[in-house]
Motif scaffolding. Structure first.
Motif, PDB file in Angstrom:
ATOM      1  N   UNK A 639     -11.910  -9.249  -3.935  1.00 45.22           N
ATOM      2  CA  UNK A 639     -13.301  -9.269  -4.385  1.00 45.22           C
ATOM      3  C   UNK A 639     -13.298  -9.007  -5.885  1.00 45.22           C
ATOM      4  N   UNK A 640     -13.811  -9.964  -6.635  1.00 48.21           N
ATOM      5  CA  UNK A 640     -13.789  -9.873  -8.105  1.00 48.21           C
ATOM      6  C   UNK A 640     -12.368  -9.574  -8.600  1.00 48.21           C
ATOM      7  N   UNK A 641     -11.414 -10.234  -7.947  1.00 48.71           N
ATOM      8  CA  UNK A 641      -9.988 -10.152  -8.282  1.00 48.71           C
ATOM      9  C   UNK A 641      -9.360  -8.799  -7.951  1.00 48.71           C
ATOM     10  N   UNK A 642     -10.051  -7.979  -7.180  1.00 50.54           N
ATOM     11  CA  UNK A 642      -9.488  -6.710  -6.721  1.00 50.54           C
ATOM     12  C   UNK A 642      -9.064  -6.843  -5.263  1.00 50.54           C
ATOM     13  N   UNK A 643      -7.801  -6.547  -4.991  1.00 52.14           N
ATOM     14  CA  UNK A 643      -7.279  -6.689  -3.633  1.00 52.14           C
ATOM     15  C   UNK A 643      -7.843  -5.591  -2.737  1.00 52.14           C
ATOM     16  N   UNK A 644      -8.378  -6.010  -1.589  1.00 52.40           N
ATOM     17  CA  UNK A 644      -9.002  -5.084  -0.648  1.00 52.40           C
ATOM     18  C   UNK A 644      -8.208  -5.098   0.661  1.00 52.40           C
ATOM     19  N   UNK A 645      -7.947  -3.919   1.272  1.00 53.83           N
ATOM     20  CA  UNK A 645      -7.274  -3.901   2.579  1.00 53.83           C
ATOM     21  C   UNK A 645      -8.018  -4.776   3.582  1.00 53.83           C
ATOM     22  N   UNK A 646      -7.256  -5.654   4.248  1.00 55.43           N
ATOM     23  CA  UNK A 646      -7.839  -6.708   5.078  1.00 55.43           C
ATOM     24  C   UNK A 646      -7.359  -6.594   6.516  1.00 55.43           C
ATOM     25  N   UNK A 647      -8.267  -6.854   7.445  1.00 56.28           N
ATOM     26  CA  UNK A 647      -7.927  -6.877   8.872  1.00 56.28           C
ATOM     27  C   UNK A 647      -7.996  -8.314   9.374  1.00 56.28           C
ATOM     28  N   UNK A 648      -6.874  -8.781   9.941  1.00 57.23           N
ATOM     29  CA  UNK A 648      -6.811 -10.144  10.480  1.00 57.23           C
ATOM     30  C   UNK A 648      -7.386 -10.161  11.896  1.00 57.23           C
TER      31      UNK A 648
END
Length: 695
Positions: A639-648
């Motif tokens: 988000x806005x080039x900031x990596x966010x922890x993601x759940x698949x």
């Protein structure tokens, strides 16, 4: 030990070091020689993992042992040029011990000894750290590195300096004399065949010529050395020989007196599957199974063209086996232990089956159910002419072995996806990983499809062989599944299956009942008559064998095989291969009229675009849901080039759970999906999606 005793020990040690500075040069050189002798002996004990073997080596090769001593002696002599002479000598000695210890550790997990190329492979090694070492071992290694650094720092601070000025003239003369002596001994040893700089097998070379020489050679010897007599005229002579042979070949071909005769005009799909460590365990003496471990592969060998494949590696070196299959080049011409994938091919486009077939309107695809950056395949495959590369990060469905490697049962679907990619015939080059070591010693860690017993009764080795054999059994099931899917399509295909090398298990030199340690098996399956026959061959011959069977124009290396190798003219063949590989990759490109005819392909990672279709913020749960296409377990939200922890969730849905949402998305926020490997490298990213609040 009391504090006073420790203080006295430090005092005595300091006095001894200072006193050594006052020794006349000849005594200092004797000390250096004794240290070198002890160090070489210790390094051989580590490298051979034996207390006795080094003395057998010394007895049979005393001059080679002396030569190894001189190499370390030369490196230690450099300490004469430093004011902290003791520290410099200690540091050089510790560095030698460090690489020897690394070699000792690595040989516990693979057959190939430590060489300079492993420094280039450092990032790849780190990615397998958790697989090869348990928590206690990882902790011990990290603590060992920290301790090593602390010792160096403390030694630098505490080691006394030489009183007065350094005699640089005297020191330089000693270093120059030692360098000259090592150089002359190297020349004489090579000329007399006491040693060799061409390592057919790295493990055997280390045992024959000693760790110090072989490791030093791997540091210096990179790339392809300029061959004797290399010139435009030499290349033209080879080209002339090739042209004459091609005229003869065309006559024979047109008379239909060769297995290479093209029976019909066909453009079959060409699928190559390189099977990790895959071999027929029945070839190994002293290992028994309660049923056939690879029944499908054995059945196909009886029906289709097959034979032994001589590969350039033992127990490791996957990339060099595929390099030879793809290019027709010999990897042994490169530096000791070198992987061209990690050196020249990261920057230089190269003739290959993919390049040649792409010129004949084939789609070219690579598949590997491991990380994209392993052996720099994310770069190298583009230079080899592949248009797409599907690595593990782009696979939506896969399972893992209990040791952490991806299973091969995902490969048939990935191969079929490549064949469905467009209307063109396709060349699909696939590298499997399921059979990869480390093979567990303590328990089987695998479904026991096949029960394995050993004559030796060794429990740890039985577990290792049991795990390996059962992985081969599952890989064999994958082969049958792939063939079934290919047959169901009803389109012409050729399927080449082969093992990349024997597994990294403990084998005695005479343990192979059939073939040798450098040989695996191959089979060429097809749904139409190819005219090929059973034949044992080297990996670098395979591209010539396949391309000619299809009637496609071959490349320079394939023509050289046809011109020299098939006529059993070994000297001319070896010389022509050396000359041409050097010219094509490092030289003046005389064969190409000084230009490079092959370009780096505009390769994409993954077959299909990863897209964001919608971003939804759920105010009641506080989560952000992203919907789109072709997501995988390695898809990460930025988000806005900031990596966010993601759940698949699935291939169309990923999300940010409430605990990771610091604030609701704002109007105009940009969302991107990036494919991130387990080492946190970004491989690719989707197009931006601009968030718009619902009105």
């Amino acid at each position: 030990m009391s504090e006073s005793k420790i203080k006295n020990l430090k005092t005595k040690l300091g006095k001894a070091i200072r006193k050594s500075y006052e020794l006349p040069l000849w005594k200092w050189l004797i000390v250096c020689f004794i240290i070198s002798l002890v160090e070489v002996l210790f390094l051989e004990i580590l490298g051979r993992r034996s207390l006795l073997s080094p003395f057998v080596f010394i007895f049979h090769n005393p001059l080679v042992f002396l030569y190894n001593i001189l190499i370390i002696y030369f490196t230690l002599s450099i300490s004469l040029l430093f004011k902290r002479r003791g520290f410099a000598m200690g540091l050089i000695s510790m560095l030698w011990i460090a690489v020897g210890f690394i070699n000792f550790v690595l040989l516990g997990y693979r057959i190939t000894p430590f060489s300079a190329i492993d420094f280039i492979m450092f990032s790849d090694v780190l990615s397998m750290f958790n697989i090869y070492f348990n928590f206690i071992q990882r902790t011990a290694i990290i603590l060992g590195i920290i301790l090593f650094i602390i010792i160096i720092v403390v030694a630098f601070l505490k080691t006394p300096k030489l009183k007065g000025k350094v005699n640089y003239v005297q020191g330089s003369i000693v270093v120059l004399v030692m360098f000259t002596l090592v150089y002359l001994m190297t020349f004489l040893a090579l000329e007399s065949s006491l040693i060799s700089d061409k390592f057919t097998n790295l493990g055997t070379a280390y045992k024959s010529y000693g760790f110090v020489y072989c490791f030093s050679n791997s540091v210096i010897d990179q790339g392809i050395s300029k061959p004797d007599g290399y010139s435009e005229e030499a290349i033209e002579n080879i080209e002339s020989d090739v042209a004459e042979t091609q005229k003869d070949y065309e006559k024979i071909k047109n008379s239909k007196k060769t297995v290479y005769t093209k029976l019909y005009k066909r453009t079959p799909h060409i699928i190559v599957v390189q099977l990790e460590s895959f071999i027929d365990i029945n070839r190994v003496k002293g290992v028994h199974t309660d049923k056939e471990a690879i029944p499908n592969f054995k059945k196909y060998q009886e029906i289709y063209p097959s034979g032994f494949l001589t590969v350039p590696a033992i127990g490791a070196g996957t990339a060099n086996s595929e390099f030879e299959i793809l290019t027709g080049m010999k990897s042994k011409i490169f530096g000791a232990g070198e992987y061209p994938y990690k050196t020249i091919l990261t920057t230089t486009p190269c003739e290959s089956m993919a390049q040649l077939l792409r010129a004949n309107d084939y789609g070219t695809h690579a598949i590997h159910n491991n990380k994209a950056k392993f052996y720099s395949r994310d770069i190298t495959y583009a230079n080899l002419g592949f248009q797409t590369f599907t690595s593990l990060e782009y696979m939506q469905k896969f399972n893992r072995t209990l040791t952490g490697w991806a299973k091969d049962d995902c490969l048939p679907d990935e191969i079929i996806n490549c064949l469905d990619y467009d209307e063109n015939p396709d060349f699909v080059f696939t590298i499997s990983v399921q059979g990869h070591g480390r093979y567990p010693k303590t328990e089987l860690k695998s479904i026991e499809h096949v029960k394995v017993t050993l004559d030796s009764g060794d429990e740890e080795l039985t577990n290792q062989f049991g795990y390996f054999v059962n992985q081969c059994y599952e890989m064999d099931q994958m082969i049958a599944n792939l063939k079934e899917k290919l047959d169901a399509r009803g389109e012409d295909y050729i399927l080449l299956l082969y093992g990349d090398h024997i597994p990294s298990l403990t084998f005695e030199e005479d343990q192979f009942i059939k073939g040798s340690q450098t040989q695996t098996e191959y089979v060429i399956i097809s749904n139409y008559v190819t005219g090929l026959r059973d034949k044992d061959m080297y990996a670098y011959e395979m591209s010539d064998y396949l391309l000619r069977s299809l009637g496609y124009p071959t490349g320079i290396m394939q023509d050289i095989h046809q011109t020299y190798y098939d006529k059993n003219d070994t000297y001319k063949f070896d010389n022509a291969v050396h000359q041409m590989q050097y010219d094509m990759l490092y030289g003046d490109k005389y064969i190409y009229n000084h230009i490079t005819p092959y370009e780096k392909a505009d390769m994409r990672l993954g077959l299909y675009d990863i897209k964001i279709k919608d971003v939804e913020y759920n105010s009641s749960t506080g989560s952000i849901v992203i919907r789109g296409e072709n997501f995988t377990q390695f898809s990460n939200i930025l988000i806005n080039d900031e990596r966010i922890p993601t759940t698949f969730v699935d291939n169309e849905t990923i999300m940010i759970i409430p605990d990771e949402v610091s604030k609701p998305p704002q109007e105009g926020d940009t969302f991107v999906i990036a494919q991130i490997d387990k080492d946190k490298h970004e491989l690719s990213r989707s197009e931006e999606f601009v968030y718009t609040e619902e009105k």
